[in-house]
Design an enzyme around this catalytic site. Structure first.
Site, PDB file in Angstrom:
ATOM      1  N   LYS A   1      11.731  26.604  39.257  1.00 33.54           N
ATOM      2  CA  LYS A   1      12.748  27.401  39.939  1.00 33.54           C
ATOM      3  C   LYS A   1      13.662  27.981  38.868  1.00 33.54           C
ATOM      4  O   LYS A   1      14.301  27.251  38.110  1.00 33.54           O
ATOM      5  CB  LYS A   1      13.544  26.535  40.911  1.00 33.54           C
ATOM      6  CG  LYS A   1      14.655  27.309  41.616  1.00 33.54           C
ATOM      7  CD  LYS A   1      15.323  26.481  42.696  1.00 33.54           C
ATOM      8  CE  LYS A   1      16.403  27.270  43.411  1.00 33.54           C
ATOM      9  NZ  LYS A   1      17.012  26.514  44.511  1.00 33.54           N
TER      10      LYS A   1
ATOM     11  N   LYS B   1      24.124  28.281  37.570  1.00 35.59           N
ATOM     12  CA  LYS B   1      23.182  27.174  37.740  1.00 35.59           C
ATOM     13  C   LYS B   1      22.247  27.011  36.544  1.00 35.59           C
ATOM     14  O   LYS B   1      21.195  26.398  36.643  1.00 35.59           O
ATOM     15  CB  LYS B   1      22.402  27.378  39.050  1.00 35.59           C
ATOM     16  CG  LYS B   1      23.302  27.408  40.294  1.00 35.59           C
ATOM     17  CD  LYS B   1      22.506  27.282  41.592  1.00 35.59           C
ATOM     18  CE  LYS B   1      23.449  27.171  42.803  1.00 35.59           C
ATOM     19  NZ  LYS B   1      22.715  26.930  44.072  1.00 35.59           N
TER      20      LYS B   1
ATOM     21  N   LYS C   1       9.428  29.923  41.978  1.00 40.98           N
ATOM     22  CA  LYS C   1      10.463  30.686  42.660  1.00 40.98           C
ATOM     23  C   LYS C   1      11.373  31.377  41.661  1.00 40.98           C
ATOM     24  O   LYS C   1      11.814  30.700  40.728  1.00 40.98           O
ATOM     25  CB  LYS C   1      11.266  29.719  43.531  1.00 40.98           C
ATOM     26  CG  LYS C   1      12.422  30.341  44.257  1.00 40.98           C
ATOM     27  CD  LYS C   1      13.112  29.295  45.089  1.00 40.98           C
ATOM     28  CE  LYS C   1      14.386  29.894  45.634  1.00 40.98           C
ATOM     29  NZ  LYS C   1      15.245  28.893  46.200  1.00 40.98           N
TER      30      LYS C   1
HETATM   31  N1  LIG Z   1      16.523  26.611  48.096  1.00 38.68           N
HETATM   32  C1  LIG Z   1      16.179  27.784  48.767  1.00 38.68           C
HETATM   33  C2  LIG Z   1      16.700  28.990  48.128  1.00 38.68           C
HETATM   34  O1  LIG Z   1      17.489  28.913  47.190  1.00 38.68           O
HETATM   35  C3  LIG Z   1      16.207  30.316  48.639  1.00 38.68           C
HETATM   36  C4  LIG Z   1      16.594  31.443  47.757  1.00 38.68           C
HETATM   37  C5  LIG Z   1      16.327  32.818  48.314  1.00 38.68           C
HETATM   38  O2  LIG Z   1      15.617  33.057  49.282  1.00 38.68           O
HETATM   39  O3  LIG Z   1      16.897  33.712  47.698  1.00 38.68           O
END
Ligand SMILES: NCC(=O)CCC(=O)O
Ligand SMILES: [Mg+2]
Length: 323
Positions: free
Chosen positions: A195, A217, A248
Site C-alpha cells: 500500500k 502517512k 494499492k
Molecule cells: N483502506 C481503504 C482505503 O484507504 C481506500 C482508499 C481509496 O479508495 O482511495
C-alpha cells in the site's frame, strides 16, 4: 508480407476469440461507505455516483448488486467526529453501529462475501492508521493491540474477509494468531501488502472525513518510488498467513501487480482507488472521455497486469453495463 497481425482483428467474432483477458463480475469487490443514520444517503462530492449509505439503503444496494452478479463488498464506516478518539475505541466496540450493521448484512445476505477494513483512521481523532504519540510518531507495536481487537470484533460479526490496511509491521501474523486463538480459523485475511503513500486516496478521505489531522502517512505507507520493497512486504504477509495479497492503488502500480503475480502463488488483489475513480468520473462529467469505455479499459488493464481480484467503485456500473 507473410505476417499480417491485423487479420486477427478483422471482425468482432475473431477479436473476441483471440481476446486474452476478460473481466467478469466474479472478479470484483464493491467498496461501500456506511453512515450511522440508518436512513441517510449522501453523495460523495469528489466521487460522482458514489453514495454514503445508512443501513436501510445499504441493504437495498447489496440486494441490487447481488442480482447483477456482484457478490463481494468491502464496507467502511463513516464515523462522526464525536465518536473518534486517540485510541480508536469505537473500532472494537461490538455495540457500535458499524458492527451491528455488519451483522444485519450477514444475516440478510449470508451468501454475500463481506470484507471489512482494519486500520485506526476512520475512528481516530488523529486521522492516522496507528496510535500517534506526543511527538507525532506512529507507534507500531502498541497499534497491533488495537488492530487485533478490531479484527476480532469484526470476525465475531461474521465477516468473511478481514482487510488490514494499516501497514504496521507484523500485523497480519498478530491478527491471524488472535483470530485462530478465538476459533476464527476460517476468517480470511486479505493483506494490503503493498500500500503506497498515494495522492489518489483523496476522495476516500472526503467520503470518510478521515484525512490525517497532522503529518502524512509516509512512515508507514510505502514510497511510490519503490518496487522491490513490495517483495519484502509480500514475503512477510505470506509467512504471517495472509490468504490474498493486495496492491494499492492499482492503475499507477500495474508493474507492482505484475511483480507480485509473477512471484507469489496466492491470489493477487488490486484496489482501483477513489482517486482513480474520480479522475474518470470527473472527466466524463465534463464530456472529455467516455465513462463506460474508460472504466472497461481501466479494469481490463488491472486484470491484464495480473490481478485476480479488483476492488473498485465501478463494480455496480460495470455489472449494469454487462447486462
Ligand atoms: N483502506 C481503504 C482505503 O484507504 C481506500 C482508499 C481509496 O479508495 O482511495
Ligand atoms: Mg507489512
Amino acid at each position: 508480407m507473410m505476417i499480417r497481425p491485423r487479420r486477427n482483428r478483422k471482425s468482432a467474432v475473431i477479436r473476441a476469440m483471440v481476446e486474452e483477458t476478460k473481466v467478469t463480475t466474479d472478479d470484483l469487490i464493491f467498496p461501500l461507505f456506511l453512515l450511522e443514520d440508518p436512513k441517510g444517503k449522501i453523495e460523495v462530492n469528489s466521487m460522482p455516483g458514489i453514495y454514503r449509505l445508512g443501513i436501510d439503503h445499504m441493504l437495498k444496494e447489496i440486494e441490487e448488486c447481488l442480482k447483477l452478479g456482484v457478490a463481494a463488498f468491502d464496507i467502511f464506516p463513516v464515523v462522526n467526529e464525536a465518536h473518534k478518539d486517540k485510541m480508536a475505541t469505537k473500532s472494537h466496540d461490538s455495540g457500535f453501529f458499524y458492527i451491528t450493521a455488519l451483522k444485519e448484512v450477514k444475516k440478510r445476505f449470508p451468501e454475500a462475501c463481506i470484507m471489512t477494513d482494519v486500520a485506526m483512521d476512520p475512528y481516530s481523532s488523529d486521522g492516522h492508521d496507528g496510535i500517534v504519540d506526543e511527538n507525532g510518531k506512529i507507534l507500531n507495536d502498541e497499534t497491533l493491540e488495537v488492530l487485533g481487537k478490531m479484527a476480532l470484533t469484526q470476525a465475531e460479526a461474521g465477516i468473511d474477509i478481514i482487510g488490514p490496511s494499516d501497514m504496521m509491521d507484523g500485523r497480519v501474523g498478530y491478527i491471524r494468531d488472535i483470530l485462530d486463538d478465538n476459533g476464527f480459523t476460517e476468517t480470511s485475511i486479505m493483506s494490503y501488502s503493498a500500500k503506497y503513500a498515494s495522492a489518489f486516496y483523496g476522495p476516500f478521505r472526503d467520503a470518510l472525513d478521515s484525512a490525517p489531522k497532522s503529518g502524512d502517512k509516509k512512515t508507514y505507507q510505502m514510497n511510490p518510488a519503490n518496487q522491490r520493497e513490495a517483495l519484502i512486504e509480500a514475503d512477510l504477509d505470506v509467512e504471517e498467513g495472509a490468504d490474498f495479497l493486495m496492491v494499492k492503488p492499482a492503475l499507477a502500480y500495474l508493474d507492482v501487480i505484475k511483480l507480485l503475480k509473477d512471484n507469489y502463488e496466492l491470489p493477487i488483489a488490486a484496489y482501483n482507488v477513489s482517486g482513480e475513480y474520480a479522475m474518470v468520473a470527473a472527466a466524463a462529467e465534463k464530456g472529455w472521455l467516455d465513462k463506460t469505455s474508460a472504466m472497461n479499459e481501466s479494469l481490463l488493464s488491472i486484470k491484464r497486469a495480473g490481478a485476480d481480484i479488483i476492488l473498485t467503485y465501478f463494480a455496480k456500473e460495470f455489472a449494469k453495463n454487462k447486462q
